[in-house]
Design a protein around this motif. Structure first.
Motif, PDB file in Angstrom:
ATOM      1  N   PRO A 145       0.810  -1.225   0.000  1.00  0.00           N
ATOM      2  CA  PRO A 145       0.000   0.000   0.000  1.00  0.00           C
ATOM      3  C   PRO A 145       0.844   1.277   0.000  1.00  0.00           C
ATOM      4  N   ASP A 146       1.569   1.460  -1.076  1.00  0.00           N
ATOM      5  CA  ASP A 146       2.488   2.590  -1.196  1.00  0.00           C
ATOM      6  C   ASP A 146       2.495   3.050  -2.645  1.00  0.00           C
ATOM      7  N   ARG A 147       2.539   4.350  -2.873  1.00  0.00           N
ATOM      8  CA  ARG A 147       2.520   4.872  -4.245  1.00  0.00           C
ATOM      9  C   ARG A 147       3.662   4.316  -5.086  1.00  0.00           C
ATOM     10  N   LYS A 148       4.802   4.038  -4.453  1.00  0.00           N
ATOM     11  CA  LYS A 148       5.952   3.511  -5.188  1.00  0.00           C
ATOM     12  C   LYS A 148       5.672   2.131  -5.791  1.00  0.00           C
ATOM     13  N   THR A 172      -0.728   8.917  -5.183  1.00  0.00           N
ATOM     14  CA  THR A 172      -1.252   7.558  -5.085  1.00  0.00           C
ATOM     15  C   THR A 172      -0.541   6.609  -6.039  1.00  0.00           C
ATOM     16  N   PHE A 173      -0.248   7.089  -7.259  1.00  0.00           N
ATOM     17  CA  PHE A 173       0.419   6.284  -8.285  1.00  0.00           C
ATOM     18  C   PHE A 173       1.789   6.884  -8.594  1.00  0.00           C
ATOM     19  N   SER A 174       2.758   6.013  -8.891  1.00  0.00           N
ATOM     20  CA  SER A 174       4.104   6.534  -9.144  1.00  0.00           C
ATOM     21  C   SER A 174       4.564   6.357 -10.588  1.00  0.00           C
ATOM     22  N   ALA A 175       4.014   5.378 -11.301  1.00  0.00           N
ATOM     23  CA  ALA A 175       4.427   5.115 -12.681  1.00  0.00           C
ATOM     24  C   ALA A 175       3.187   5.051 -13.560  1.00  0.00           C
ATOM     25  N   VAL A 176       3.244   5.723 -14.709  1.00  0.00           N
ATOM     26  CA  VAL A 176       2.065   5.865 -15.576  1.00  0.00           C
ATOM     27  C   VAL A 176       2.442   5.532 -17.011  1.00  0.00           C
ATOM     28  N   SER A 287       7.013  14.539  -9.977  1.00  0.00           N
ATOM     29  CA  SER A 287       7.151  13.598  -8.863  1.00  0.00           C
ATOM     30  C   SER A 287       7.017  12.145  -9.293  1.00  0.00           C
ATOM     31  N   LEU A 288       6.492  11.906 -10.507  1.00  0.00           N
ATOM     32  CA  LEU A 288       6.310  10.539 -10.959  1.00  0.00           C
ATOM     33  C   LEU A 288       7.653   9.844 -11.149  1.00  0.00           C
ATOM     34  N   THR A 289       7.706   8.580 -10.798  1.00  0.00           N
ATOM     35  CA  THR A 289       8.920   7.798 -11.005  1.00  0.00           C
ATOM     36  C   THR A 289       9.188   7.606 -12.487  1.00  0.00           C
ATOM     37  N   ALA A 290       8.112   7.382 -13.262  1.00  0.00           N
ATOM     38  CA  ALA A 290       8.255   7.187 -14.707  1.00  0.00           C
ATOM     39  C   ALA A 290       6.922   7.474 -15.388  1.00  0.00           C
ATOM     40  N   LEU A 291       7.028   7.994 -16.607  1.00  0.00           N
ATOM     41  CA  LEU A 291       5.846   8.328 -17.407  1.00  0.00           C
ATOM     42  C   LEU A 291       6.130   7.975 -18.859  1.00  0.00           C
ATOM     43  N   LYS A 292       5.187   7.266 -19.486  1.00  0.00           N
ATOM     44  CA  LYS A 292       5.370   6.900 -20.884  1.00  0.00           C
ATOM     45  C   LYS A 292       4.048   6.951 -21.626  1.00  0.00           C
ATOM     46  N   LEU A 293       4.100   7.378 -22.891  1.00  0.00           N
ATOM     47  CA  LEU A 293       2.957   7.257 -23.778  1.00  0.00           C
ATOM     48  C   LEU A 293       3.440   6.785 -25.143  1.00  0.00           C
ATOM     49  N   PHE A 350       6.652  -1.545 -16.023  1.00  0.00           N
ATOM     50  CA  PHE A 350       6.248  -1.581 -14.618  1.00  0.00           C
ATOM     51  C   PHE A 350       7.180  -2.457 -13.785  1.00  0.00           C
ATOM     52  N   ASP A 351       7.753  -3.478 -14.387  1.00  0.00           N
ATOM     53  CA  ASP A 351       8.735  -4.269 -13.666  1.00  0.00           C
ATOM     54  C   ASP A 351       9.923  -3.403 -13.255  1.00  0.00           C
ATOM     55  N   LYS A 352      10.300  -2.512 -14.120  1.00  0.00           N
ATOM     56  CA  LYS A 352      11.459  -1.659 -13.856  1.00  0.00           C
ATOM     57  C   LYS A 352      11.143  -0.554 -12.854  1.00  0.00           C
ATOM     58  N   TYR A 353       9.940   0.012 -12.914  1.00  0.00           N
ATOM     59  CA  TYR A 353       9.689   1.236 -12.168  1.00  0.00           C
ATOM     60  C   TYR A 353       8.796   1.085 -10.927  1.00  0.00           C
ATOM     61  N   LEU A 354       8.240  -0.092 -10.696  1.00  0.00           N
ATOM     62  CA  LEU A 354       7.466  -0.278  -9.464  1.00  0.00           C
ATOM     63  C   LEU A 354       8.330  -0.947  -8.407  1.00  0.00           C
ATOM     64  N   TYR A 355       8.153  -0.505  -7.191  1.00  0.00           N
ATOM     65  CA  TYR A 355       8.945  -1.028  -6.071  1.00  0.00           C
ATOM     66  C   TYR A 355       8.360  -2.357  -5.591  1.00  0.00           C
TER      67      TYR A 355
END
Length: 357
Positions: A145-148, A172-176, A287-293, A350-355
């Protein structure tokens, strides 16, 4: 020899079985959608992927939240259109992705799309995802239960929602990750000159608009499709309960065959477009750890490649780190399968950027 072969086959079967995750479907009453004036059902469904070892252990997992597109549902996104279970099982088994929980919430509405936006008429669809669904997942599953450890993604309308909610709920979310995000801004087939606005003025009734939408699948009537899309957007972008028929105001209406533009409503819509939201959410984006489109070069919806690139350039202008990519493909033909972008791009992202603890 025969016994050895049988033993090896049983061992292989056992290993394969162990590697299989599980799809479960839950439903709950979303507080953010209760008592809405648009008749939207607050009882919502979630399709959840649980990794193979979930039921046997005590480990907690990161969660990827998947937002479906216009006309979709949670089960269509996870089971019918994209075989998420097959992709996730293989990604985890081969080490492309560590074990994670993946959830798709049902955000379908009477007009087949919520556009993940809070509305005084149809309910608070942004809060439904960013608060209700997250709270439900953390309460009922062994999440971290952590944004990371929370990722957010979506396709088309869901891609729009991922970018929007990534700004609104950056705590709430860290990677998008946004796949072919729709209606980020006006352009091409999505403008104030759309024939959908004229069709809305003629029909001026929810039931008639939905009927025309359902018939458009057979007739290929693009104006009927956009009439439904634009009405869905109006009910969240410019809601107005005083308009008894449609519960919304529109940026364009028609008097006979003459278009009448409403600058106030146009401004309301643009305030909800992710392209314009960037200016007001710079700290959150940074503040986002990672963002991609990403988007397909051969899109059926001509506004998507242009506005996706426009969105990326604006981020670049503000020096916001992100990834952006155009690939050879259309609105959805390169997503599914082991050679598709979900398996080869989204899951490794998400494997790379989620804790993971």
């Amino acid at each position: 020899m025969r016994k050895i072969l049988i033993g090896l086959l049983l061992l292989c079967y056992s290993i394969t079985s162990i590697a299989q995750g599980k799809l479960v479907r839950h439903e709950f009453t979303a507080a953010s959608l209760q008592n809405n004036k648009g008749g939207e059902d607050p009882l919502r469904q979630l399709t959840v992927y649980l990794p193979a070892d979930y039921e046997k252990g005590t480990q907690r997992y990161p969660v990827i939240y998947v937002l479906h597109g216009y006309g979709g549902t949670d089960s269509v996104m996870m089971s019918v259109w994209i075989n998420f279970k097959k992709l996730l099982d293989e990604a985890i088994k081969t080490g492309k992705m560590r074990p994670m929980i993946v959830v798709a919430p049902n955000s379908n509405s009477k007009l087949q799309g919520s556009f993940y936006t809070n509305s005084s008429v149809t309910g608070n669809w942004a809060d439904y995802i960013g608060k209700d669904v997250v709270e439900y997942m953390d309460k009922n599953f062994r999440t971290i239960p952590d944004r990371k450890s929370r990722g957010l993604c979506g396709h088309s309308m869901g891609g729009n929602g991922a970018l929007k909610l990534g700004m609104l709920f950056a705590d709430t979310f860290s990677a998008v990750y946004a796949l072919s995000p729709a209606v980020l801004n006006w352009y091409g087939d999505f403008t104030l000159r759309s024939g959908g606005f004229k069709r809305i003025s003629k029909l001026n009734n929810i039931e008639a608009i939905v009927k025309a939408l359902n018939e458009s699948d057979k007739t290929g009537d693009f104006d009927a499709f956009f009439a439904a899309v634009l009405t869905a957007m109006a009910r969240v972008y410019s809601p107005n309960a005083a308009n008894k028929e449609l519960l919304a105001d529109f940026p364009v209406t028609y008097v006979k065959d003459s278009a009448v533009y409403d600058p106030k409503v146009i401004a309301q819509w643009e305030a909800q477009f992710p392209f314009y939201m960037i200016d007001d959410y710079l700290p959150q984006l940074r503040s986002l750890t990672a963002l991609k489109l990403d988007w397909g070069r051969n899109e059926e919806f001509s506004h998507i490649p242009y506005t996706s690139l426009q969105f990326s350039k604006k981020l670049e202008g503000y020096r916001i780190k992100h990834f952006a990519e155009e690939y050879i493909g259309d609105h959805g033909n390169m997503l599914d399968g082991f050679d598709g972008r979900i398996f080869n791009e989204l899951l490794p992202f998400f494997d790379k950027y989620l804790y993971v603890k």
